[in-house]
Design a protein around this motif. Structure first.
Motif, PDB file in Angstrom:
ATOM      1  N   GLN A   1       0.828  -1.199   0.000  1.00 59.54           N
ATOM      2  CA  GLN A   1       0.000   0.000   0.000  1.00 59.54           C
ATOM      3  C   GLN A   1       0.869   1.258   0.000  1.00 59.54           C
ATOM      4  N   LEU A   2       1.973   1.207   0.792  1.00 58.50           N
ATOM      5  CA  LEU A   2       2.910   2.335   0.812  1.00 58.50           C
ATOM      6  C   LEU A   2       3.544   2.524  -0.558  1.00 58.50           C
ATOM      7  N   GLU A   3       3.888   1.385  -1.186  1.00 58.86           N
ATOM      8  CA  GLU A   3       4.479   1.463  -2.520  1.00 58.86           C
ATOM      9  C   GLU A   3       3.507   2.104  -3.509  1.00 58.86           C
ATOM     10  N   GLU A   4       2.258   1.770  -3.402  1.00 61.72           N
ATOM     11  CA  GLU A   4       1.251   2.360  -4.283  1.00 61.72           C
ATOM     12  C   GLU A   4       1.163   3.871  -4.058  1.00 61.72           C
ATOM     13  N   THR A   5       1.208   4.283  -2.780  1.00 65.06           N
ATOM     14  CA  THR A   5       1.182   5.718  -2.464  1.00 65.06           C
ATOM     15  C   THR A   5       2.407   6.420  -3.024  1.00 65.06           C
ATOM     16  N   LEU A   6       3.574   5.769  -2.841  1.00 68.95           N
ATOM     17  CA  LEU A   6       4.812   6.352  -3.359  1.00 68.95           C
ATOM     18  C   LEU A   6       4.784   6.421  -4.879  1.00 68.95           C
ATOM     19  N   SER A   7       4.208   5.420  -5.509  1.00 70.31           N
ATOM     20  CA  SER A   7       4.121   5.423  -6.972  1.00 70.31           C
ATOM     21  C   SER A   7       3.287   6.597  -7.458  1.00 70.31           C
ATOM     22  N   LYS A   8       2.193   6.870  -6.748  1.00 72.15           N
ATOM     23  CA  LYS A   8       1.369   8.013  -7.127  1.00 72.15           C
ATOM     24  C   LYS A   8       2.155   9.318  -6.970  1.00 72.15           C
ATOM     25  N   GLN A   9       2.922   9.397  -5.859  1.00 67.92           N
ATOM     26  CA  GLN A   9       3.747  10.589  -5.658  1.00 67.92           C
ATOM     27  C   GLN A   9       4.804  10.706  -6.754  1.00 67.92           C
ATOM     28  N   MET A  10       5.424   9.574  -7.103  1.00 63.99           N
ATOM     29  CA  MET A  10       6.433   9.580  -8.152  1.00 63.99           C
ATOM     30  C   MET A  10       5.834   9.994  -9.488  1.00 63.99           C
ATOM     31  N   LYS A  11       4.639   9.527  -9.759  1.00 60.47           N
ATOM     32  CA  LYS A  11       3.980   9.883 -11.019  1.00 60.47           C
ATOM     33  C   LYS A  11       3.751  11.393 -11.088  1.00 60.47           C
ATOM     34  N   LYS A  12       3.316  11.975  -9.978  1.00 60.85           N
ATOM     35  CA  LYS A  12       3.116  13.430  -9.950  1.00 60.85           C
ATOM     36  C   LYS A  12       4.433  14.157 -10.187  1.00 60.85           C
ATOM     37  N   LEU A  13       5.504  13.643  -9.558  1.00 54.61           N
ATOM     38  CA  LEU A  13       6.819  14.268  -9.728  1.00 54.61           C
ATOM     39  C   LEU A  13       7.277  14.208 -11.177  1.00 54.61           C
ATOM     40  N   PHE A  14       7.130  13.028 -11.790  1.00 58.20           N
ATOM     41  CA  PHE A  14       7.575  12.873 -13.171  1.00 58.20           C
ATOM     42  C   PHE A  14       6.710  13.697 -14.126  1.00 58.20           C
ATOM     43  N   GLU A  15       5.418  13.832 -13.822  1.00 56.10           N
ATOM     44  CA  GLU A  15       4.574  14.683 -14.657  1.00 56.10           C
ATOM     45  C   GLU A  15       5.050  16.128 -14.596  1.00 56.10           C
ATOM     46  N   ALA A  16       5.419  16.574 -13.385  1.00 55.17           N
ATOM     47  CA  ALA A  16       5.957  17.930 -13.252  1.00 55.17           C
ATOM     48  C   ALA A  16       7.299  18.063 -13.968  1.00 55.17           C
ATOM     49  N   GLU A  17       8.133  17.010 -13.829  1.00 55.76           N
ATOM     50  CA  GLU A  17       9.433  17.020 -14.501  1.00 55.76           C
ATOM     51  C   GLU A  17       9.265  17.022 -16.013  1.00 55.76           C
ATOM     52  N   MET A  18       8.311  16.271 -16.518  1.00 51.64           N
ATOM     53  CA  MET A  18       8.058  16.241 -17.953  1.00 51.64           C
ATOM     54  C   MET A  18       7.677  17.627 -18.464  1.00 51.64           C
ATOM     55  N   LYS A  19       6.832  18.331 -17.717  1.00 51.24           N
ATOM     56  CA  LYS A  19       6.447  19.671 -18.136  1.00 51.24           C
ATOM     57  C   LYS A  19       7.652  20.596 -18.165  1.00 51.24           C
ATOM     58  N   ARG A  20       8.551  20.408 -17.227  1.00 54.92           N
ATOM     59  CA  ARG A  20       9.735  21.270 -17.174  1.00 54.92           C
ATOM     60  C   ARG A  20      10.668  21.016 -18.343  1.00 54.92           C
ATOM     61  N   VAL A  21      10.903  19.747 -18.669  1.00 55.82           N
ATOM     62  CA  VAL A  21      11.844  19.460 -19.758  1.00 55.82           C
ATOM     63  C   VAL A  21      11.221  19.743 -21.115  1.00 55.82           C
ATOM     64  N   GLN A  22       9.883  19.633 -21.218  1.00 52.23           N
ATOM     65  CA  GLN A  22       9.223  19.861 -22.504  1.00 52.23           C
ATOM     66  C   GLN A  22       9.258  21.327 -22.934  1.00 52.23           C
ATOM     67  N   GLN A  23       9.596  22.217 -21.991  1.00 54.17           N
ATOM     68  CA  GLN A  23       9.730  23.616 -22.387  1.00 54.17           C
ATOM     69  C   GLN A  23      10.987  23.847 -23.235  1.00 54.17           C
ATOM     70  N   TYR A  24      11.875  22.847 -23.275  1.00 54.98           N
ATOM     71  CA  TYR A  24      13.067  22.938 -24.113  1.00 54.98           C
ATOM     72  C   TYR A  24      12.892  22.166 -25.425  1.00 54.98           C
ATOM     73  N   ALA A  25      11.627  21.889 -25.791  1.00 54.00           N
ATOM     74  CA  ALA A  25      11.351  21.113 -27.002  1.00 54.00           C
ATOM     75  C   ALA A  25      11.834  21.855 -28.246  1.00 54.00           C
ATOM     76  N   VAL A  26      12.428  21.121 -29.175  1.00 51.33           N
ATOM     77  CA  VAL A  26      12.928  21.678 -30.431  1.00 51.33           C
ATOM     78  C   VAL A  26      12.371  20.858 -31.583  1.00 51.33           C
ATOM     79  N   ASP A  27      12.246  21.502 -32.742  1.00 50.63           N
ATOM     80  CA  ASP A  27      11.845  20.809 -33.956  1.00 50.63           C
ATOM     81  C   ASP A  27      13.079  20.184 -34.591  1.00 50.63           C
ATOM     82  N   VAL A  28      13.025  18.899 -34.822  1.00 43.39           N
ATOM     83  CA  VAL A  28      14.171  18.181 -35.368  1.00 43.39           C
ATOM     84  C   VAL A  28      13.735  17.463 -36.637  1.00 43.39           C
ATOM     85  N   THR A  29      14.471  17.706 -37.719  1.00 42.38           N
ATOM     86  CA  THR A  29      14.207  17.026 -38.991  1.00 42.38           C
ATOM     87  C   THR A  29      15.333  16.050 -39.267  1.00 42.38           C
ATOM     88  N   LEU A  30      14.984  14.806 -39.557  1.00 38.58           N
ATOM     89  CA  LEU A  30      16.001  13.799 -39.813  1.00 38.58           C
ATOM     90  C   LEU A  30      16.685  14.052 -41.147  1.00 38.58           C
TER      91      LEU A  30
END
Length: 523
Positions: free
Chosen positions: A341-370
């Motif tokens: 149950q604790l692991e499930e709670t921690l997983s939810k917390q981790m998911k929130k953290l990674f969602e916030a981290e994803m938003k932060r790194v996505q602000q550096y998104a660039v257009d890349v053409t192969l």
């Protein structure tokens, strides 16, 4: 008195304590004179009353007597000194160390006002007057006072250095133009001076520009430090909040686990207490009956035994305890369930953290053409045929982020790589060889070709993989975009060349549909 005062000097009217002209002079018994305040304070500070000059000791403090004569003479010297000081304030200044002295003054050297380049001498205001009034001297060139005027003379011809040889880049005299510098380009000092002054102005402008650029760079660095500090403070605050929440979750789970176990134990104890109380009561009744039976069996009274026997022969009301028992509570799985149950709670917390981290790194998104150039199939380190494609644009600093849709690919390798690397033949993927990637194998497993390779355990198959690179920090992170989880990170990298987004899909997959329409599903 004025005649007598001419024979006296100011030193004779100085107090030996304050070393200044007497103020309210008094005489002590030994005949020496002091300021009234000076001798009084001197005796107040010392145990013995002693003359500061002759050291004579007075066992009783003497009565101080005002010296009228010295008082009048001291007043005259003080007035004379004030008049002298007022008169000197309008006179010329005496030359101080580091200042140019007058070359004509004898005795006390006064400060020079000008130096003559013709006479090669420096003059104070008094001795400068002929250069300002006499017609012959008025033509001499005067400058602000300088030392070492001899250095302005030609050592060979003993003439003023009035010309400049542009050929040898040196100052010369008139006679030098007829000897060593006869065929050289020679101009007056003033002309060369103006040219050099213009060069100095240009140099100063360049220096000022350099200073301005560096000041701007300094401000930029200070802003960067300030922003870094703000980011660090924000991260610390966020980290403290997250770990505080995690700590509370752990403590809460621990408390709930202990309460669950204790509650089970309380139920067991309560059940056992009821049974124990019943057993003790039955034991008490049985012991009582046993005592009565024993007592009756020892009776010699035939009639009493026969009359009492029926009541004792009847069995007391008791419970059948054969099938009754107190079973200890089962704690198996209690801790495991609490941790899960604790692991499930921690997983939810981790998911929130990674969602916030994803938003932060996505602000550096660039257009890349192969790169549209299609390389030939080659052999990877897995021994399978593969094609390697780089983007057109590379990066040598800063941060950038891009994404790949990998849902329809059965096997893929993606990340960043150096462009100088070959894309045909056998490719050994590793940071040491210039590749920072993650791979999906044909068996469905995932791994990061690090040094050494790292097997990755993913909960689900990613449909879209995001890649974030911080060139300056040496960081490459891979994210499962939809699940908002971190796949793997390369840290402590040392980038020295341009980095390009890198892709190697399986040749059996429809790669053309991902590459012909521009940016290849990359942000």
């Amino acid at each position: 008195m004025s005649a007598a005062s001419c024979l006296l000097t100011e030193d004779q009217f100085l107090c030996s304590i304050c070393l200044d002209v007497f103020t309210d002079p008094v005489t002590i018994p030994c005949g020496h004179n002091f300021c009234n305040t000076c001798i009084t304070q001197h005796w107040n500070k010392n145990v013995k009353c002693q003359c500061p000059n002759c050291k004579k000791v007075f066992y009783r403090r003497p009565e101080l007597q005002v010296n009228t004569f010295i008082s009048e003479m001291a007043a005259q010297f003080r007035q004379s000194a004030q008049q002298k000081a007022s008169s000197n304030s309008s006179e010329q200044q005496v030359s101080k160390p580091g200042e140019v002295p007058c070359d004509v003054c004898t005795g006390t050297k006064l400060k020079a006002l000008k130096s003559c380049l013709v006479c090669l001498a420096s003059y104070c205001e008094t001795h400068l007057e002929p250069h300002l009034t006499m017609s012959g001297l008025k033509r001499h060139q005067l400058i602000d006072p300088v030392e070492n005027l001899e250095g302005r003379m030609c050592t060979k011809h003993d003439k003023p250095l009035e010309l400049f040889c542009q050929t040898d880049q040196m100052c010369v005299c008139v006679l030098c133009t007829y000897s060593d510098h006869k065929t050289h380009d020679v101009v007056p000092l003033k002309e060369e001076y103006e040219g050099k002054k213009a060069e100095l102005g240009k140099t100063d402008a360049e220096i000022q520009q350099m200073i301005q650029k560096r000041q701007l760079k300094l401000q930029e660095m200070k802003r960067s430090v300030l922003l870094s500090k703000k980011d660090a403070d924000r991260e610390i605050t966020a980290g403290l909040q997250v770990f505080s929440a995690l700590k509370q979750s752990v403590e809460r789970s621990q408390a709930e686990l202990i309460d669950t176990i204790k509650e089970k134990q309380r139920k067991t104890e309560k059940q056992a207490e009821g049974f124990i109380k019943e057993l003790e009561q039955e034991i008490f009744e049985l012991k009582k009956r046993s005592s009565e039976v024993e007592q009756l069996s020892q009776s010699e009274d035939h009639l009493h035994l026969l009359q009492s026997f029926p009541s004792l022969n009847a069995a007391p009301p008791t419970k059948d305890w054969t099938e009754i028992s107190v079973r200890p509570s089962s704690y198996e799985g209690t801790v495991v369930r609490a941790v899960a149950q604790l692991e499930e709670t921690l997983s939810k917390q981790m998911k929130k953290l990674f969602e916030a981290e994803m938003k932060r790194v996505q602000q550096y998104a660039v257009d890349v053409t192969l790169d549209p150039v299609r390389p030939k199939p080659s052999q990877s380190n897995q021994g399978n045929d593969c094609r390697c494609v780089l983007s057109k644009k590379g990066f040598t600093s800063g941060r950038f982020y891009f994404e790949f849709q990998v849902k329809t690919w059965s096997v893929w390798t993606l990340g960043v790589a150096r462009k100088s690397l070959r894309r045909t033949g056998k490719i050994q993927l590793s940071p040491r060889n210039g590749y920072w990637t993650v791979c999906r194998m044909c068996q469905g497993g995932y791994f990061a070709p690090a040094d050494p390779p790292v097997c990755l355990s993913l909960r689900s198959q990613p449909d879209k993989v995001g890649v974030f690179v911080d060139y300056d920090e040496g960081l490459v992170c891979f994210f499962d975009v939809d699940a908002a989880t971190l796949i793997y990170s390369f840290t402590g990298c040392h980038f020295t060349a341009k980095l390009y987004p890198f892709l190697s899909p399986c040749p059996n997959d429809d790669f053309e549909t991902h590459t012909q329409k521009g940016p290849c599903n990359m942000m």
